[in-house]
Design a protein around this motif. Structure first.
Motif, short mmCIF file in Angstrom:
data_model
loop_
_atom_site.label_atom_id
_atom_site.label_comp_id
_atom_site.label_asym_id
_atom_site.label_seq_id
_atom_site.Cartn_x
_atom_site.Cartn_y
_atom_site.Cartn_z
N LYS A 193 0.82 -1.22 0.00
CA LYS A 193 0.00 0.00 0.00
C LYS A 193 0.85 1.27 0.00
N THR A 194 1.76 1.33 0.97
CA THR A 194 2.52 2.58 1.14
C THR A 194 3.44 2.84 -0.05
N SER A 195 4.14 1.82 -0.50
CA SER A 195 5.06 2.01 -1.62
C SER A 195 4.30 2.39 -2.89
N VAL A 196 3.19 1.73 -3.17
CA VAL A 196 2.41 2.06 -4.36
C VAL A 196 1.82 3.46 -4.23
N THR A 197 1.34 3.82 -3.05
CA THR A 197 0.82 5.18 -2.85
C THR A 197 1.89 6.22 -3.14
N GLN A 198 3.08 6.00 -2.61
CA GLN A 198 4.14 6.99 -2.80
C GLN A 198 4.66 7.01 -4.23
N ALA A 199 4.64 5.86 -4.91
CA ALA A 199 5.02 5.85 -6.33
C ALA A 199 4.00 6.61 -7.17
N ILE A 200 2.72 6.45 -6.85
CA ILE A 200 1.68 7.25 -7.52
C ILE A 200 1.91 8.73 -7.24
N LYS A 201 2.20 9.05 -6.00
CA LYS A 201 2.46 10.45 -5.63
C LYS A 201 3.62 11.01 -6.45
N ALA A 202 4.66 10.20 -6.70
CA ALA A 202 5.80 10.66 -7.49
C ALA A 202 5.34 11.07 -8.90
N GLY A 203 4.43 10.30 -9.47
CA GLY A 203 3.89 10.66 -10.78
C GLY A 203 3.01 11.89 -10.72
N LEU A 204 2.20 11.99 -9.67
CA LEU A 204 1.34 13.18 -9.52
C LEU A 204 2.17 14.44 -9.36
N ASP A 205 3.28 14.33 -8.62
CA ASP A 205 4.16 15.50 -8.41
C ASP A 205 4.71 16.02 -9.73
N LEU A 206 5.08 15.10 -10.63
CA LEU A 206 5.63 15.53 -11.91
C LEU A 206 4.56 16.15 -12.81
N ALA A 207 3.30 15.82 -12.55
CA ALA A 207 2.21 16.32 -13.39
C ALA A 207 1.65 17.64 -12.91
#
Length: 464
Positions: free
Chosen positions: A114-128
């Protein structure tokens, strides 16, 4: 005080909660329930837990809090008085969500990752664009509304982690978030002692994340798991648009191969029927499917594919979740893989497989250091003993263990594979210098409550 618009004004807190202002109007740029985390400009939430938060209001004001959310008036500064502070926080979370209707929101749950996938999604959101997400593992009845209430007005996209320890917890949290996209990373025997029907109950509880989906929302489903039909049925009942990831033909995101490489791995996949190869900074085999889950979530949250791939390529393992370090100790140099944050049978097997695929120098060994997996109920013995199979399949050389549950695994291992066993992680950590030698690759893994991190820290400390 920060030179930015306030996150909250006292008038907005009153409007959100129906509370009453006591003292002068104020503005807050952040909020926390931990008085030790207060920074100037914060709102202090006087929640009731093991201690009554009202006892710490004076110290919160002394640390710079500009206001407090309370159930009774306190000294030291202005406050908004409400009947119940947790209910007030929940109301602030809903108010924050509704005052920013433009925000595309995602939600993540699952037995593992959960946490790793959430933070990986956040990494993509940050770039967008401007993005917001849960910090740490803020995924419970306090963490989810707190994360919503902390969401800046400028946010364009956000992702929330949603967890559970018992039945009936996920659906209310998902309704707080009202995500436009929600995913279940996987389902496994985690927290099963709380479910009379075991893993089937866990699957139904995880599937409840789709009950909170916004109209027309997307459900991202792991199509490889035994309970995929449970997820699919729940998502369709919620009126979701369903997309799937897995290794089988027909999935929207299909994993074809996961190839470990220097500094990470390469994923070979098909995305919506088109071939796609991309690099990761992760080496664990479970990141093959995790990365496809991330890509489908980012697609549903309107993040371009090239942006998503860039984020995945750069996303590094989180603390205690696969960080790799080279340690030069008194006995020589070895590689430490820190997986000490948490463990369950699924993540154990994935970790063993990843360790088994790593090349070792001549004379080096693949070693695991394991502490107890918790909350497995009456299946604990069988699940601990059952780790022997994945350890053997991965070709691991040596197993060190700590704890009464891991003793059950230790006892069924062949003598040549048994290393050290101690009653507690602290005792094993004290003997860290005996656990690894030159050229070894050592993975430390166990449930957070069984203190695997003590061993990981002790091994890292051998490097000075």
């Amino acid at each position: 005080m920060p030179d930015t618009p306030p996150l909250w004004t006292s008038a907005e807190i009153e409007a959100a909660t129906g509370g009453r202002l006591s003292g002068a109007p104020f503005e807050a740029h952040g909020l926390t329930y931990n008085s030790r985390e207060i920074v100037p400009g914060d709102l202090f939430l006087a929640l009731k837990g093991a201690r009554d938060g009202h006892e710490f209001a004076v110290s919160a004001f002394a640390a710079g809090a500009t206001g407090a959310l309370v159930e009774r008036e306190v000294e030291g500064g202005s406050s908004v008085v409400v009947p119940d502070t947790l209910g007030g926080l929940e109301a602030m979370g809903v108010f924050s969500r509704d005052r920013a209707p433009h925000v595309r929101r995602g939600a993540v749950t699952g037995s593992v990752g959960k946490t790793s996938v959430t933070q990986a999604i956040k990494a993509g959101l940050d770039l967008a664009g401007p993005a917001h997400a849960s910090i740490k593992s803020y995924n419970n009845h306090i963490g989810v509304p707190l994360t919503l209430a902390r969401m800046p007005r400028s946010t364009e996209r956000a992702v929330f982690e949603i967890g559970m320890n018992a039945p009936g917890e996920i659906a209310p949290l998902s309704r707080f978030v009202r995500p436009h996209a929600a995913c279940v990373t996987t389902v496994g025997p985690v927290h099963i002692e709380a479910f009379a029907d075991g893993e089937a109950g866990v699957a139904a509880e995880k599937a409840a994340i789709f009950e909170g989906l916004a109209e027309g929302g997307t459900a991202v489903l792991n199509g490889d798991i035994a309970f995929a039909h449970v997820l699919d049925e729940a998502a369709r009942r919620a009126g979701a648009h369903c997309v799937t990831f897995g290794t089988k033909a027909g999935h929207d995101a299909r994993l074809l191969a996961f190839e470990p490489a220097l500094g990470g791995a390469v994923v070979r996949a098909e995305l919506f029927g088109k071939p796609l190869d991309f690099p990761l900074s992760q080496s664990g085999f479970h990141w093959g499917l995790n990365s496809l889950c991330v890509l489908l979530m980012l697609d549903a949250l309107d993040v371009p594919l090239d942006t998503a791939l860039k984020a995945l390529a750069e996303f590094q393992p989180l603390a205690g979740r696969g960080q790799v370090a080279v340690v030069t100790g008194p006995g020589g140099t070895f590689t430490l893989i820190d997986e000490s944050y948490n463990a369950n049978p699924l993540s154990m097997a994935a970790g063993f497989r990843s360790l088994g695929a790593r090349p070792v120098p001549s004379g080096g060994r693949r070693i695991v250091v394991l502490t107890d997996m918790l909350e497995l109920g009456d299946q604990s013995r069988a699940l601990h003993e059952g780790l022997a199979g994945p350890i053997d399949a991965a070709g691991l050389d040596l197993v060190h263990a700590a704890g009464p549950e891991m003793k059950q695994l230790y006892d069924v291992l062949p003598a040549a594979r048994r290393g050290e066993w101690r009653e507690t992680a602290a005792e094993l950590a004290a003997d860290a210098a005996t656990l690894a030698g030159p050229g070894d690759i050592v993975m430390v893994k166990g449930s957070n409550g069984s203190k695997a991190s003590l061993v990981a820290k002790a091994l890292a400390a051998l490097g000075g």
